[in-house]
Design a protein around this motif. Sequence first.
Motif, PDB file in Angstrom:
ATOM      1  N   GLY A 145       0.879  -1.360   0.121  1.00  0.00           N
ATOM      2  CA  GLY A 145      -0.148   0.202   0.200  1.00  0.00           C
ATOM      3  C   GLY A 145       0.879   1.435  -0.032  1.00  0.00           C
ATOM      4  O   GLY A 145       2.049   1.187   0.395  1.00  0.00           O
ATOM      5  N   ILE A 146       0.105   2.472  -0.504  1.00  0.00           N
ATOM      6  CA  ILE A 146       0.928   3.514  -0.400  1.00  0.00           C
ATOM      7  C   ILE A 146       1.695   3.938   0.873  1.00  0.00           C
ATOM      8  O   ILE A 146       2.610   4.665   0.882  1.00  0.00           O
ATOM      9  CB  ILE A 146       0.072   4.788  -1.066  1.00  0.00           C
ATOM     10  N   ALA A 147       0.970   3.748   2.023  1.00  0.00           N
ATOM     11  CA  ALA A 147       1.546   4.246   3.268  1.00  0.00           C
ATOM     12  C   ALA A 147       2.799   3.511   3.405  1.00  0.00           C
ATOM     13  O   ALA A 147       3.901   4.109   3.721  1.00  0.00           O
ATOM     14  CB  ALA A 147       0.697   4.103   4.421  1.00  0.00           C
ATOM     15  N   HIS A 148       3.054   2.140   3.100  1.00  0.00           N
ATOM     16  CA  HIS A 148       4.027   1.424   3.177  1.00  0.00           C
ATOM     17  C   HIS A 148       5.370   1.961   2.385  1.00  0.00           C
ATOM     18  O   HIS A 148       6.450   2.188   2.656  1.00  0.00           O
ATOM     19  CB  HIS A 148       3.917   0.068   2.806  1.00  0.00           C
ATOM     20  N   ALA A 149       4.711   2.456   1.180  1.00  0.00           N
ATOM     21  CA  ALA A 149       5.647   2.871   0.160  1.00  0.00           C
ATOM     22  C   ALA A 149       6.470   4.285   0.596  1.00  0.00           C
ATOM     23  O   ALA A 149       7.605   4.551   0.522  1.00  0.00           O
ATOM     24  CB  ALA A 149       5.166   2.822  -1.315  1.00  0.00           C
ATOM     25  N   GLN A 150       5.642   5.181   0.988  1.00  0.00           N
ATOM     26  CA  GLN A 150       6.008   6.167   1.368  1.00  0.00           C
ATOM     27  C   GLN A 150       6.817   6.136   2.884  1.00  0.00           C
ATOM     28  O   GLN A 150       8.084   6.874   2.851  1.00  0.00           O
ATOM     29  CB  GLN A 150       4.879   7.243   2.019  1.00  0.00           C
ATOM     30  N   ASN A 151       6.727   5.277   3.801  1.00  0.00           N
ATOM     31  CA  ASN A 151       7.187   4.913   4.779  1.00  0.00           C
ATOM     32  C   ASN A 151       8.891   4.616   4.402  1.00  0.00           C
ATOM     33  O   ASN A 151       9.929   4.968   4.868  1.00  0.00           O
ATOM     34  CB  ASN A 151       6.780   3.906   5.710  1.00  0.00           C
ATOM     35  N   THR A 152       8.796   3.793   3.411  1.00  0.00           N
ATOM     36  CA  THR A 152      10.035   3.041   2.794  1.00  0.00           C
ATOM     37  C   THR A 152      10.861   4.170   2.267  1.00  0.00           C
ATOM     38  O   THR A 152      12.084   4.319   2.436  1.00  0.00           O
ATOM     39  CB  THR A 152       9.802   2.266   1.577  1.00  0.00           C
ATOM     40  N   GLY A 153      10.268   5.185   1.471  1.00  0.00           N
ATOM     41  CA  GLY A 153      10.935   6.290   1.130  1.00  0.00           C
ATOM     42  C   GLY A 153      11.557   7.264   2.041  1.00  0.00           C
ATOM     43  O   GLY A 153      12.739   7.603   2.156  1.00  0.00           O
ATOM     44  N   LEU A 154      10.586   7.424   3.220  1.00  0.00           N
ATOM     45  CA  LEU A 154      11.274   8.267   4.263  1.00  0.00           C
ATOM     46  C   LEU A 154      12.313   7.599   5.068  1.00  0.00           C
ATOM     47  O   LEU A 154      13.258   8.053   5.469  1.00  0.00           O
ATOM     48  CB  LEU A 154      10.087   8.625   5.250  1.00  0.00           C
ATOM     49  N   ALA A 155      12.463   6.189   5.012  1.00  0.00           N
ATOM     50  CA  ALA A 155      13.622   5.485   5.863  1.00  0.00           C
ATOM     51  C   ALA A 155      14.895   5.590   5.043  1.00  0.00           C
ATOM     52  O   ALA A 155      15.811   5.111   5.420  1.00  0.00           O
ATOM     53  CB  ALA A 155      13.047   4.085   5.946  1.00  0.00           C
ATOM     54  N   ASN A 156      14.745   6.091   3.676  1.00  0.00           N
ATOM     55  CA  ASN A 156      15.966   6.083   2.950  1.00  0.00           C
ATOM     56  C   ASN A 156      16.281   7.385   2.458  1.00  0.00           C
ATOM     57  O   ASN A 156      17.165   7.543   1.418  1.00  0.00           O
ATOM     58  CB  ASN A 156      15.668   5.150   1.698  1.00  0.00           C
ATOM     59  N   VAL A 157      15.719   8.503   2.873  1.00  0.00           N
ATOM     60  CA  VAL A 157      16.273   9.671   2.269  1.00  0.00           C
ATOM     61  C   VAL A 157      17.605  10.310   2.911  1.00  0.00           C
ATOM     62  O   VAL A 157      17.842   9.759   4.069  1.00  0.00           O
ATOM     63  CB  VAL A 157      15.132  10.506   2.659  1.00  0.00           C
ATOM     64  N   HIS A 158      18.167  10.932   2.235  1.00  0.00           N
ATOM     65  CA  HIS A 158      19.591  11.374   2.708  1.00  0.00           C
ATOM     66  C   HIS A 158      19.559  13.180   2.576  1.00  0.00           C
ATOM     67  O   HIS A 158      20.419  13.886   2.919  1.00  0.00           O
ATOM     68  CB  HIS A 158      20.671  11.005   1.857  1.00  0.00           C
ATOM     69  N   GLY A 159      18.330  13.570   2.013  1.00  0.00           N
ATOM     70  CA  GLY A 159      18.313  15.001   1.450  1.00  0.00           C
ATOM     71  C   GLY A 159      18.018  15.805   2.738  1.00  0.00           C
ATOM     72  O   GLY A 159      17.484  15.276   3.775  1.00  0.00           O
ATOM     73  N   ARG A 160      18.337  17.315   2.867  1.00  0.00           N
ATOM     74  CA  ARG A 160      18.025  18.040   3.967  1.00  0.00           C
ATOM     75  C   ARG A 160      16.306  18.707   3.776  1.00  0.00           C
ATOM     76  O   ARG A 160      15.821  18.888   4.684  1.00  0.00           O
ATOM     77  CB  ARG A 160      18.833  19.513   3.789  1.00  0.00           C
ATOM     78  N   TYR A 161      16.031  18.317   2.597  1.00  0.00           N
ATOM     79  CA  TYR A 161      14.493  18.574   2.289  1.00  0.00           C
ATOM     80  C   TYR A 161      13.802  17.418   1.629  1.00  0.00           C
ATOM     81  O   TYR A 161      14.533  16.730   0.937  1.00  0.00           O
ATOM     82  CB  TYR A 161      14.314  19.704   1.337  1.00  0.00           C
ATOM     83  N   ILE A 162      12.489  17.049   1.856  1.00  0.00           N
ATOM     84  CA  ILE A 162      11.857  16.070   1.402  1.00  0.00           C
ATOM     85  C   ILE A 162      10.488  16.504   0.590  1.00  0.00           C
ATOM     86  O   ILE A 162       9.625  17.570   1.222  1.00  0.00           O
ATOM     87  CB  ILE A 162      11.379  15.186   2.621  1.00  0.00           C
ATOM     88  N   ALA A 163      10.274  15.895  -0.523  1.00  0.00           N
ATOM     89  CA  ALA A 163       8.935  16.163  -1.321  1.00  0.00           C
ATOM     90  C   ALA A 163       8.590  14.749  -1.790  1.00  0.00           C
ATOM     91  O   ALA A 163       9.301  13.791  -1.930  1.00  0.00           O
ATOM     92  CB  ALA A 163       9.465  16.954  -2.795  1.00  0.00           C
ATOM     93  N   PHE A 164       7.095  14.786  -1.899  1.00  0.00           N
ATOM     94  CA  PHE A 164       6.472  13.373  -2.484  1.00  0.00           C
ATOM     95  C   PHE A 164       5.678  13.903  -3.888  1.00  0.00           C
ATOM     96  O   PHE A 164       5.349  14.939  -4.125  1.00  0.00           O
ATOM     97  CB  PHE A 164       5.435  13.220  -1.363  1.00  0.00           C
TER      98      PHE A 164
END
Length: 347
Positions: A72-91
Amino acid sequence: MNRAKSLVSVIVPVYNSEKYLRYCIDSILNQSYSNLEVILVDDGSTDNSPAICNQYASKDSRVTVIHQKNGGIAHAQNTGLANVHGRYIAFVDNDDILDCHNIEYLLSALERTGADMSKARWQQFGVSQLDYITTQAASGAREPSKITVFKNPLHAYQTVFCKTLRILGSTLGRNTEARYFNEANWCRLYKKEIWDGLRFEVGHYAQDIRMAGPLYARMNSVADIDVPLYFWLQEPDSVTHSKRSPSFWHDNVSAAATNFQFTLQQGIIPYRNFFGLVASVRDERRGLHLMGDKASAEDLSTCSLDEEVTKSLIKQLNLLDKLKCHLFYTIRRVENIVYDNRIHNMK
């Protein structure tokens, strides 16, 4: 702040979007601000989307692909959040398109104001407009003529949501439109630390509504820029427009109820969630009625419990706030009829 060091992480949950995915990814990679980390989270797609993601990763070092089982999309978004390296985040949703100045303008607004989140305006479009919108996005929007910074975004989220009242407020010179935003995570740029300790609840359709309260409550200020920088595809087969089931209706009620209670605890009247709560219960009851004998006893029982929860939450409001909530509800219902007719006619 040295912008050359400001890496921006762009999270794209991907699921069975082979028809539109290239348009989306191209619009991200062609941004005027190039210091990007693009995280494509393939959430168990069964079409050609995984291969498309891999192709982009092989050609552009800024692209990272993560393949996972469908959750599901929540799981995918969480995976993305767990792997970010940037100072800022966009979806970005996997079938939408960014204006080529999206990240540049949103980042500039954040750096100039020190806000926790920046947002821009968005534009809906139909499938037949895909090529036109792609060209428009590549041409680029004008520079913002105004940046508006406002405090207490949770209050703004709950109170500034009826289009009619936003037009009236702007006509009276109150710049009301600048304070409007919904629970969608796209067309925003966040400071990374805003997401520390926050993750979407997995297994829900309305994961963004559940997140709205906790997310906005921890923000001190939001910067709005007055240009459209995001193009939202109105796809008839999307979950937003096509999903109708007892579990879907109940999840919308549950999400609105959760945010309703959270907002009350913050000392804010949840006008928007009052609308969401009452409208969702109404949709649930009507949907089950139309299902007839196909509606199970368990579905009917869940609906009855949802109605009781709704009544219990509304009882916590005083008489004046109830009257205001009902007024906003009526205005919004009329607006939604117009909106639904427009979307259904958008090809």
